[in-house]
Design a protein around this motif. Structure first.
Motif, PDB file in Angstrom:
ATOM      1  N   ARG A   7      43.007  35.612  32.229  1.00  0.00           N
ATOM      2  CA  ARG A   7      41.787  36.278  32.692  1.00  0.00           C
ATOM      3  C   ARG A   7      42.029  37.128  33.937  1.00  0.00           C
ATOM      4  N   GLU A   8      42.790  36.585  34.893  1.00  0.00           N
ATOM      5  CA  GLU A   8      43.095  37.329  36.112  1.00  0.00           C
ATOM      6  C   GLU A   8      43.942  38.560  35.803  1.00  0.00           C
ATOM      7  N   ALA A  10      44.052  40.229  32.938  1.00  0.00           N
ATOM      8  CA  ALA A  10      43.219  41.205  32.238  1.00  0.00           C
ATOM      9  C   ALA A  10      42.336  41.971  33.214  1.00  0.00           C
ATOM     10  N   ARG A  11      41.765  41.274  34.158  1.00  0.00           N
ATOM     11  CA  ARG A  11      40.907  41.930  35.152  1.00  0.00           C
ATOM     12  C   ARG A  11      41.727  42.874  36.038  1.00  0.00           C
ATOM     13  N   THR A  12      42.943  42.475  36.380  1.00  0.00           N
ATOM     14  CA  THR A  12      43.794  43.276  37.262  1.00  0.00           C
ATOM     15  C   THR A  12      44.168  44.616  36.638  1.00  0.00           C
ATOM     16  N   ARG A  14      42.616  45.961  33.970  1.00  0.00           N
ATOM     17  CA  ARG A  14      41.442  46.490  33.252  1.00  0.00           C
ATOM     18  C   ARG A  14      41.657  46.544  31.744  1.00  0.00           C
ATOM     19  N   ARG A  15      42.127  45.435  31.208  1.00  0.00           N
ATOM     20  CA  ARG A  15      42.312  45.268  29.770  1.00  0.00           C
ATOM     21  C   ARG A  15      41.630  43.967  29.364  1.00  0.00           C
ATOM     22  N   SER A  16      41.547  43.707  28.080  1.00  0.00           N
ATOM     23  CA  SER A  16      40.926  42.467  27.618  1.00  0.00           C
ATOM     24  C   SER A  16      41.946  41.327  27.629  1.00  0.00           C
ATOM     25  N   VAL A  17      41.421  40.109  27.589  1.00  0.00           N
ATOM     26  CA  VAL A  17      42.294  38.937  27.517  1.00  0.00           C
ATOM     27  C   VAL A  17      43.096  38.995  26.221  1.00  0.00           C
ATOM     28  N   GLU A  45      52.865  39.085  38.541  1.00  0.00           N
ATOM     29  CA  GLU A  45      52.138  40.345  38.704  1.00  0.00           C
ATOM     30  C   GLU A  45      53.042  41.569  38.529  1.00  0.00           C
TER      31      GLU A  45
END
Length: 80
Positions: A7-8, A10-12, A14-17, A45
């Protein structure tokens, strides 16, 4: 080096899980980490951003957009 969960990550970027899971099944290395007593799959990362760069370099639509931006910037610079 920071490690990110699905989840982190994907948010970083800007994509989906689901996209992050597809990248993992395509070869992106992920490890396990224990967070709050639960095993969580994590990705480094730096590796996440390297994978994103590789995907964008191989994407023809992204390359077309980059060429168009460069052409517009050249036109604006010539018009000055």
């Amino acid at each position: 080096m920071a490690t990110l969960s699905y989840r982190e990550a994907a948010r970083t970027v800007r994509r989906s899980v689901r996209t992050i899971k597809r990248w993992r099944s395509a070869g992106m290395t992920m490890t396990w980490e224990i967070r709050q007593g639960q095993r969580v799959r994590v990705v480094d990362e730096d590796l996440l951003f390297a994978t994103l760069r590789d995907r964008l370099d191989a994407d023809p639509v992204h390359q077309y957009r980059l060429r168009r931006r460069r052409a517009q910037a050249a036109i604006q610079a010539a018009g000055r």
